[in-house]
Design an enzyme around this catalytic site. Structure first.
Site, PDB file in Angstrom:
ATOM      1  N   MET A   1       3.928   6.749  -2.945  1.00  0.00           N
ATOM      2  CA  MET A   1       3.104   6.277  -3.636  1.00  0.00           C
ATOM      3  C   MET A   1       2.734   4.820  -3.562  1.00  0.00           C
ATOM      4  O   MET A   1       3.500   3.956  -2.649  1.00  0.00           O
ATOM      5  CB  MET A   1       3.221   6.100  -5.184  1.00  0.00           C
ATOM      6  CG  MET A   1       3.175   7.921  -5.507  1.00  0.00           C
ATOM      7  SD  MET A   1       3.441   8.176  -7.448  1.00  0.00           S
ATOM      8  CE  MET A   1       3.452  10.067  -7.255  1.00  0.00           C
ATOM      9  N   CYS A   2       1.876   4.271  -4.130  1.00  0.00           N
ATOM     10  CA  CYS A   2       1.609   2.744  -3.999  1.00  0.00           C
ATOM     11  C   CYS A   2       2.636   1.823  -4.930  1.00  0.00           C
ATOM     12  O   CYS A   2       3.549   2.406  -5.547  1.00  0.00           O
ATOM     13  CB  CYS A   2       0.038   2.407  -4.870  1.00  0.00           C
ATOM     14  SG  CYS A   2      -1.165   3.778  -4.252  1.00  0.00           S
ATOM     15  N   GLN A   3       2.606   0.443  -4.428  1.00  0.00           N
ATOM     16  CA  GLN A   3       2.998  -0.433  -5.340  1.00  0.00           C
ATOM     17  C   GLN A   3       2.232  -1.542  -5.909  1.00  0.00           C
ATOM     18  O   GLN A   3       1.141  -1.913  -5.524  1.00  0.00           O
ATOM     19  CB  GLN A   3       4.124  -1.405  -4.160  1.00  0.00           C
ATOM     20  CG  GLN A   3       5.009  -0.336  -3.447  1.00  0.00           C
ATOM     21  CD  GLN A   3       6.309  -0.250  -3.737  1.00  0.00           C
ATOM     22  OE1 GLN A   3       6.794  -1.608  -3.938  1.00  0.00           O
ATOM     23  NE2 GLN A   3       7.069   0.774  -3.868  1.00  0.00           N
TER      24      GLN A   3
END
Length: 250
Positions: A1-3
Site C-alpha cells: 500500500m501507499c506511504q
C-alpha cells in the site's frame, strides 16, 4: 500500500531531511508521489505519476528549501485507480475559504457514497471519493469554519462510516491543524528542545536539529513507518484519530 508523511510545526520548518528518507521508499511505491505545503492561507501542490525515485519534480523538491508549518506528502502503490496524474495524492479542495489537503493509505471496498454537493472526484480512486465525502459532510454539519475541537469531533463521527469499508489511514490538513487517522499503521514523533541528532533509517544521512532550531520550536512528524533509527516514535492505535496543532498533539 501507499506511504504517508505529514509535518505540523509552530514555525516554518524544513522537510528536506524527512523527505529524503521518505523518497527512498518509493522503490516499492512507484505509482506516483505528491506533496502539499501551506504558506499562510495559500498552498502549493506538486504531484507526479512517476516514482519519487525517478521524477524530476521529486529531485527538485529534494533540493528546494521547503519551509512550512503544515506539509502532507504521499508515495503511491496503486490499489484502486490507474496510474495517472489525477489519481495522485495529496488531493486538494476548498471549503470555508480554506484549502484542504488529504492523502490516504489503504483500500476501501464498495465505498460508493452519494456525492450531491460541490465535491466530486476528478480521478477514479477510492481515496478521492472518501475525501470528497468528508468535505461534503463537513460542509453539511457546519455553516462556517468551526473550531479545531469541533472539527475533530465531527471527523471522529464521520471517519468510522468510511473505515468500515477497509483500511483508512489518512492525513488531512487545512493549514491550521494536521489530523491523522490510523486503521493499521501510523507513527509520530514530537521534536522539541533539547533537539536530537537524528539518523535516517533509509539513507545514510544524519542531522543535528539543535543547529537548525531555537528552543521555542516544536515539530510533529507523522509517517507510516518511522523515518529515523534513534528517536522515540509513538504508534497510533487502530481506530485512533490524532490532531496536531503548533507542533503539539492535542
Amino acid at each position: 500500500m501507499c506511504q504517508l508523511l505529514g509535518l505540523n510545526a509552530n514555525t516554518p520548518t524544513d522537510l528536506v531531511f524527512s523527505f529524503t528518507g521518505f523518497a527512498h521508499r518509493a522503490a516499492e511505491h512507484k505509482d506516483g508521489f505528491g506533496i502539499a505545503f501551506f504558506e499562510g492561507p495559500g498552498a502549493r501542490l506538486f504531484v507526479d505519476h512517476q516514482s519519487a525515485t525517478e521524477s524530476p519534480v521529486a529531485e527538485m523538491l529534494r533540493r528546494y528549501p521547503i519551509r512550512s508549518r503544515h506539509i502532507v506528502t504521499h508515495i503511491r502503490k496503486a490499489t484502486q485507480g490507474r496510474v495517472a496524474l489525477e489519481n495522485t495524492h495529496p488531493f486538494m479542495r476548498e471549503l470555508w475559504g480554506r484549502y484542504w489537503v488529504f492523502a490516504h493509505n489503504g483500500n476501501l471496498i464498495d465505498f460508493q457514497p452519494k456525492l450531491h454537493a460541490g465535491f466530486h472526484p476528478v480521478g477514479d480512486t477510492d481515496s478521492e471519493r472518501a475525501f470528497c465525502w468528508l468535505m461534503q459532510e463537513l460542509a453539511k454539519n457546519h455553516a462556517r469554519m468551526p473550531s479545531i475541537p469541533d472539527l475533530t469531533q465531527t471527523l471522529a463521527e464521520l471517519v468510522p462510516v468510511i473505515a468500515r469499508h477497509g483500511t483508512f489511514n489518512f492525513l488531512l490538513s487545512q493549514g491550521e491543524a494536521l489530523w491523522a487517522h490510523c486503521s493499521t499503521k501510523l507513527h509520530y514523533v514530537q521534536r522539541r528542545h533539547p533537539f536530537p541528532c537524528a539518523q535516517l533509517q533509509d539513507a545514510d544521512m544524519t542531522v543535528d536539529f539543535a543547529d537548525l532550531t531555537t528552543p521555542q520550536d516544536r515539530v510533529a512528524i507523522v509517517v507510516t513507518e518511522p523515518l529515523t533509527s534513534n528517536e522515540d516514535w509513538t504508534a497510533l492505535k487502530a481506530g485512533e484519530l490524532a490532531v496536531f496543532v503548533e507542533g503539539d498533539r492535542l
